[in-house]
Structure formats: C-alpha cells, structure tokens
Design a protein around this motif. Structure first.
Motif, short mmCIF file in Angstrom:
data_model
loop_
_atom_site.label_atom_id
_atom_site.label_comp_id
_atom_site.label_asym_id
_atom_site.label_seq_id
_atom_site.Cartn_x
_atom_site.Cartn_y
_atom_site.Cartn_z
N SER A 113 0.82 -1.21 0.00
CA SER A 113 0.00 0.00 0.00
C SER A 113 0.85 1.27 0.00
O SER A 113 0.63 2.16 -0.83
N PRO A 114 1.85 1.42 0.89
CA PRO A 114 2.68 2.63 0.81
C PRO A 114 3.51 2.71 -0.46
O PRO A 114 3.89 3.81 -0.87
N PHE A 115 3.80 1.57 -1.07
CA PHE A 115 4.51 1.61 -2.36
C PHE A 115 3.66 2.36 -3.38
O PHE A 115 4.14 3.24 -4.10
N VAL A 116 2.38 2.02 -3.44
CA VAL A 116 1.47 2.73 -4.36
C VAL A 116 1.30 4.18 -3.92
O VAL A 116 1.24 5.09 -4.76
N ALA A 117 1.24 4.40 -2.61
CA ALA A 117 1.09 5.78 -2.11
C ALA A 117 2.27 6.64 -2.53
O ALA A 117 2.10 7.82 -2.88
N GLY A 118 3.48 6.08 -2.50
CA GLY A 118 4.65 6.84 -2.94
C GLY A 118 4.58 7.20 -4.40
O GLY A 118 4.91 8.33 -4.80
N ILE A 119 4.14 6.25 -5.24
CA ILE A 119 4.00 6.55 -6.67
C ILE A 119 2.89 7.57 -6.89
O ILE A 119 3.03 8.50 -7.71
N ALA A 120 1.80 7.44 -6.15
CA ALA A 120 0.73 8.44 -6.25
C ALA A 120 1.24 9.82 -5.90
O ALA A 120 0.85 10.83 -6.51
N ALA A 121 2.15 9.90 -4.91
CA ALA A 121 2.72 11.19 -4.52
C ALA A 121 3.59 11.76 -5.63
O ALA A 121 3.64 12.99 -5.82
N LEU A 122 4.29 10.91 -6.38
CA LEU A 122 5.04 11.39 -7.54
C LEU A 122 4.10 12.02 -8.56
O LEU A 122 4.38 13.09 -9.11
N LEU A 123 2.98 11.36 -8.81
CA LEU A 123 2.01 11.89 -9.77
C LEU A 123 1.44 13.21 -9.26
O LEU A 123 1.22 14.15 -10.04
N ALA A 124 1.19 13.30 -7.96
CA ALA A 124 0.66 14.53 -7.38
C ALA A 124 1.66 15.67 -7.45
O ALA A 124 1.28 16.84 -7.28
N SER A 125 2.94 15.37 -7.71
CA SER A 125 3.99 16.38 -7.76
C SER A 125 4.12 17.04 -9.12
O SER A 125 4.97 17.91 -9.31
N THR A 126 3.32 16.61 -10.09
CA THR A 126 3.43 17.16 -11.44
C THR A 126 2.55 18.40 -11.60
O THR A 126 1.71 18.71 -10.76
N THR A 127 2.76 19.11 -12.73
CA THR A 127 2.00 20.30 -13.06
C THR A 127 1.33 20.10 -14.42
O THR A 127 1.99 19.63 -15.35
N PRO A 128 0.06 20.46 -14.58
CA PRO A 128 -0.85 20.96 -13.56
C PRO A 128 -1.18 19.87 -12.55
O PRO A 128 -1.19 18.68 -12.90
N THR A 129 -1.47 20.26 -11.31
CA THR A 129 -1.70 19.28 -10.25
C THR A 129 -2.92 18.43 -10.58
O THR A 129 -4.02 18.95 -10.74
N PRO A 130 -2.73 17.11 -10.70
CA PRO A 130 -3.87 16.25 -11.03
C PRO A 130 -4.78 16.03 -9.82
O PRO A 130 -4.33 16.07 -8.68
N SER A 131 -6.03 15.79 -10.07
CA SER A 131 -6.97 15.48 -9.00
C SER A 131 -6.73 14.07 -8.49
O SER A 131 -6.05 13.26 -9.14
N ALA A 132 -7.29 13.77 -7.33
CA ALA A 132 -7.17 12.42 -6.78
C ALA A 132 -7.74 11.38 -7.74
O ALA A 132 -7.16 10.30 -7.92
N GLU A 133 -8.84 11.69 -8.37
CA GLU A 133 -9.46 10.75 -9.29
C GLU A 133 -8.60 10.56 -10.53
O GLU A 133 -8.48 9.44 -11.06
N THR A 134 -7.97 11.64 -10.99
CA THR A 134 -7.07 11.53 -12.15
C THR A 134 -5.88 10.65 -11.81
O THR A 134 -5.44 9.82 -12.62
N ILE A 135 -5.32 10.82 -10.61
CA ILE A 135 -4.19 9.98 -10.18
C ILE A 135 -4.62 8.52 -10.10
O ILE A 135 -3.91 7.62 -10.58
N ARG A 136 -5.77 8.28 -9.51
CA ARG A 136 -6.27 6.90 -9.38
C ARG A 136 -6.43 6.27 -10.76
O ARG A 136 -6.01 5.12 -10.97
N THR A 137 -7.03 6.99 -11.68
CA THR A 137 -7.24 6.46 -13.02
C THR A 137 -5.91 6.18 -13.72
O THR A 137 -5.74 5.14 -14.37
N ALA A 138 -4.96 7.10 -13.58
CA ALA A 138 -3.65 6.90 -14.22
C ALA A 138 -2.95 5.68 -13.65
O ALA A 138 -2.32 4.90 -14.38
N LEU A 139 -3.04 5.46 -12.34
CA LEU A 139 -2.41 4.31 -11.71
C LEU A 139 -3.00 3.00 -12.22
O LEU A 139 -2.26 2.06 -12.55
N THR A 140 -4.30 2.91 -12.27
CA THR A 140 -4.95 1.63 -12.60
C THR A 140 -4.93 1.34 -14.09
O THR A 140 -4.67 0.21 -14.51
N THR A 141 -5.17 2.36 -14.92
CA THR A 141 -5.25 2.09 -16.36
C THR A 141 -3.88 1.86 -16.99
O THR A 141 -3.80 1.24 -18.05
N SER A 142 -2.82 2.34 -16.36
CA SER A 142 -1.47 2.16 -16.90
C SER A 142 -0.76 0.95 -16.31
O SER A 142 0.36 0.63 -16.70
#
Length: 568
Positions: free
Chosen positions: A329-358
């Motif tokens: 779980s924290p492994f995924v949380a760390g990757i989600a935090a990388l995605l949250a660090s990009t610009t423009p800042t993605p929403s939580a739902e956008t991060i979730r979708t990017a994680l699962t669909t890729s």
C-alpha cells in the motif's frame, strides 16, 4: 573487425570537426573513433579510404543504408573529409552512445529494492522525485523522525493517547513511511519513492499494532482537514463499517486519495477500509508479478497490485524486510505522490485512473479487470495534458556566452512552463550530450580539443510536447600554455648566495592568467602577466632548493617549466 561501439560522451564533441573547417588533431593515444557513413547506394567507400587513412575496422549496418568505419582518433578529420568527397556518401557522423534513462541512488540497501526496478520507478525519477508541497498522511502506529525523513515530518496527531505526539512505539508506521518517502541518493538506509514529499504522521494504532475503527476514522478525517494529498492506510479489519465509509468519503470530498492495504489472510473476503469503494485497495505481488500466497485477492474489490516485500528502516534505523500488503500500500502511495507532484496538479481521481489504467497486466484475475501491477513511469505518462499550445522558456544559467571552458563542464539551465517541463537536453555542435528531467537542470559535458568554438544548445520540452531552443557559443581549450625559464642560474649550480633572479616567459593563444614561482614545491611569488623576473632569496630555502615556474592560461590549464636545482 575491431569492435569500437562504446564511446564516452566526451568523444561526441571532440576537438576534431566533422562539419569541415580547421581542427586540432586528437592525441594519438586517444581511443579510436567509430564513424557512421550513410550511403546513397552501394559501393565500397572503405576501399578508397584505405589509401588515405588507417581503417581499423568496418561493418555494414543491415537495413540502414550505412556502414561504420573505425579510424584512429588523430585521423578523424582526414577520414571525414575523404568520405564526404565520395559521391556515394550521403552523410558522415560519429557513432553515439545511449544510456538507461533511470536514476540509481547510492543508498546502501538500494540493491535489494527489487520493487523499484520492477515498477520502473527509476525511470519515473527522471521526471520527478516528488515535490515538497505534496503531503502524504501515514495513518498507522505513528512515525519515528529518522534522518532519512529529515525536515519533512510535519506535526502529527495521536488518536490513541489523544495528544500531539505521533511518535512510533511499534515500528510499523515508520517502515510504511520509509517505503513512501525515505530520502534517496543520500547514502543512508533505503531510497523511498517520493524523496521530497512531506510526511504527516497520524497515530491510530497502539504499541500492539491494533486500534479502533473510531480512532482510524478520526485519523482519516483529521488527515484530510490538514490538507493531505494522499492518505495511506496499512491497516484493516474484516468487518464493514458505515463510520469508515463516511470517513473515506469525507477525505475524498476534501481532494485526498485514500490508499489502503487489502489484508494478509490469503482470502478473497474483503478487508476494510480497503474494500470501501472510495479507497484504492492494494494487493501484494512478487518479483515475478504473481500474488503472494498471503495477500488477499478479488477482482471485485482489489484495485491494483504492488511489490509486497520492500526493505525499510525500523525505528532504530536498521533496515529489514517489510512484507505484507502493509508494504504494498505505501509503495502505491509513494507513486501516487510522484504523480501529485506534477503540473498541472492532477486530482485524486485523475491519479487513481492513471495508476490503474497504466498498470502492467498480470495473470490470475486477482485484481480488478483493466488494472494490474503498478508501473510508475507508465502512470506518469498516463496523466493527461490537455490543449497545451504554449511553448516553454529556456535559458543558460552557466557558462556565460563566449566563455573559455576546459575539462568537464557543468552546463546549467533555467526552464519554466505553465504545464511542466518534461526534459531539458544539452547539445554540443548539434549532438545531444546529456539530458536532465528534474529541476534544477544541469548536465555535465566533457570537453576535448584546443582553441575551437563549440555551439552549445539547450532544448526544452514541456509535458504537452512543445519545444524551445536556446544557443550559446563557448571556446574549448584543454591545452596548457607554453612556459620557459629564459634566464637565471642553471640547474646544478652550486654556491648560490644572496638573491638570485629567474626570468620566465609564458604564452597561450587565449592569454595568460598568471605565472607563479615555486621553491621546494611552495608558491613564493605570483605575477599576472606573460614575462617576469623573479627574485629568489636563497638563504631562506636550505642547503638545496628546487626552483620552478608554472603558468596558467585563462581557461585554467597549467604547465610547468623544467625545474632547476641549486645548492648553497
């Protein structure tokens, strides 16, 4: 043939020119150079070349309409000129080297972090290593403030003891935090995934590793109220709960992505809060992308898989294996935090979708259809960038225009964009010699040659694919000045007395910076000029003394005149 496929970056911009014009030949002891020769048609260009230069080997490149020709480094200019004069030749260029686009940290335990390589985190680090504005709440047993978290642990909350001391008295939360955010490439412990993000410690489990649903729900809500972008829950129970569902919904409403461990009973029975629809449930995968036998599973409620055994630091700093969906779980949380660090800042739902669909597809049907094992680089690439037609801005920070440079030079750049910079490339005479993807942007360039002008270029790409260039010329000088002693007692002179004088002169095509007199290896006088008569007070230097003059040119190269030894 003589295989010469491996060339260092410095050879890409050597002191010989493939574009024509004067150039200084490379020293004969340099490694041979491989040239790529494009052909208009057939023909044997090597046969004619053999008459003018020493061909060390050649090889036809299948399907490319080209051959490689290996020649001594000091004959590259002659070879290039001869080849271009052949009507059968379309182009001549140096063979280049490409390298892995992945960061390799120097942390002692990094070599055992197989999950980083398996999920392509190293390549993701070439884009971002996290941003200090991203906050990951670790809702767990608390977090010990280890050196690997220095300056990044925010004031937390203890819902077990009802105070503000969120220190870890069990160890579980500290290890989860390490998987997420231990500093990388600092020579300590492990490399977490999000090196720069902040950790918000929230203690909801006691020293025994257990806690109430009510404390957990409070911890989730409090984390959301503190502005957490990601909330990691390496915990769970077998019973559903309206209280937990409401807490997850509250956090989602505040813009947080809740990520939770699927549980370790090897069962398909849902675990909560992971099975709450608003949470991202994480199962544990092996190095072969199989399911660990103890990981819970179920395509109807487990959303994604991640490496389930990861090294992490305990409360005392020792590194040990941290296994379980509590580690996945924290492994995924760390990757989600990388995605949250990009610009423009993605929403939580956008991060979730990017994680699962890729995610990389895995067999067994034990996670949701359309998902799989998390892939950090693919998830970053999956973040949408819409309607970006604005080019980035890029400029040189150093070296200055028309600067004299030598050796290995750090070329620094400034790059900005309204959406985000994807990468900045450095080019020397049109050849890409380095790339940086993380600000501050800097590329090391190994120069070679003497007295030649090199056109440096910066090429910046934004995340929308727009590109902009900047150029600057510098002069490369890796050749020391000439310096000689023109007057004074000869070497071997005996019975030197009083003050003796040493006359010296220096010259360089780019100018002399200074001359120095050394007696017995120590600098005794300096002079900013090209000719000087130095006085040596012989009585200060013992019965024997070694006298030498050295000169520095404006590029910083140094050369010594032959030493003279005198005796009193």
């Amino acid at each position: 043939m003589t295989a010469l496929r491996v060339l260092v970056v410095g050879l890409l911009v050597c002191g010989v020119s493939l574009a024509g014009g004067p150039a200084v030949a490379a020293p004969v002891d340099e490694a041979p150079v491989s040239l790529i020769v494009g052909l208009h048609g057939g023909g044997d260009v090597v046969a004619s070349l053999d008459r003018s230069v020493d061909v060390l080997g050649s090889e036809r490149l299948a399907g490319a309409g080209a051959v490689t020709v290996d020649v001594p480094a000091d004959q590259v200019t002659e070879a290039a000129d001869a080849l271009r004069a052949d009507p059968a030749v379309a182009y001549v260029e140096r063979d280049q080297v490409a390298r892995m686009a992945a960061v390799t940290p120097n942390d002692p335990s990094y070599s055992s972090q197989w999950g980083i390589a398996r999920t392509d985190v190293g390549r993701a680090w070439e884009t971002t290593r996290g941003a200090g504005g991203v906050v990951v709440a670790v809702v767990d047993t608390g977090v010990r403030k280890l050196p690997d978290f220095a300056g990044r642990v925010l004031p937390g909350r203890d819902f077990v003891n009802h105070d503000s001391n969120a220190d870890d008295d069990q160890g579980h939360g500290t290890m989860a935090a390490g998987v997420i955010a231990a500093s990388g490439d600092n020579g300590v412990g492990i490399a977490g995934i999000c090196w720069n993000c902040k950790i918000l410690p929230v203690k909801v489990l006691g020293a025994t590793g257990s806690g109430s649903y009510s404390d957990i729900a409070e911890g989730i809500r409090w984390s959301a109220d503190q502005g957490a972008d990601i909330i990691n829950l390496s915990l769970g129970g077998t019973e559903d709960s309206r209280l937990l569902r409401d807490a997850v919904a509250y956090a989602a409403g505040k813009g947080a992505l809740v990520i939770a461990a699927a549980g370790n009973s090897g069962s398909s029975k849902p675990n909560y809060p992971a099975a709450v629809p608003g949470a991202l449930a994480v199962g544990a995968s092996t190095a072969e992308d199989a399911r660990y036998s103890w990981s819970n599973y179920g395509s109807g409620w487990v959303d994604i898989a991640a490496p389930g055994c990861n090294p992490a630091q305990e409360r005392g700093g020792a590194v040990s294996q941290f296994c379980g969906t509590s580690s996945a779980s924290p492994f995924v949380a760390g990757i989600a935090a990388l995605l949250a660090s990009t610009t423009p800042t993605p929403s939580a739902e956008t991060i979730r979708t990017a994680l699962t669909t890729s995610a990389t597809k895995i067999s067994g049907g034990w996670v949701a259809a359309g998902s799989g094992r998390v892939d950090a680089a693919a998830a970053l690439a999956a973040l949408p960038v819409a309607d970006d037609n604005v080019a980035p801005a890029v400029s040189f920070a150093s070296p200055s225009g028309n600067a004299l440079v030598r050796g290995t030079v750090t070329v620094s750049a400034r790059a900005t964009d309204d959406v985000g910079i994807a990468k900045v490339q450095l080019l020397a005479d049109g050849v890409v010699v380095g790339t940086d993807r993380v600000a501050p942007y800097a590329v090391s360039w190994r120069t070679s040659g003497r007295g030649r002008t090199v056109a440096l270029g910066l090429r910046a790409y934004d995340r929308g694919g727009n590109v902009v260039n900047a150029t600057r010329s510098v002069t490369v000088d890796n050749w020391g000045p000439s310096v000689r002693i023109t007057g004074g007692p000869a070497g071997g002179t005996r019975k030197v007395r009083k003050t003796k004088y040493v006359a010296a002169a220096a010259a360089d095509i780019h100018g002399i910076s200074r001359m120095e007199l050394l007696v017995n290896g120590k600098v005794t006088q300096r002079y900013a000029g090209t000719a000087r008569r130095f006085g040596v007070q012989t009585w200060k230097h013992g019965k024997a003394m070694t006298v030498q003059v050295r000169a520095y040119d404006r590029a910083g190269n140094v050369r010594y005149a032959p030493a003279r030894k005198w005796y009193r």
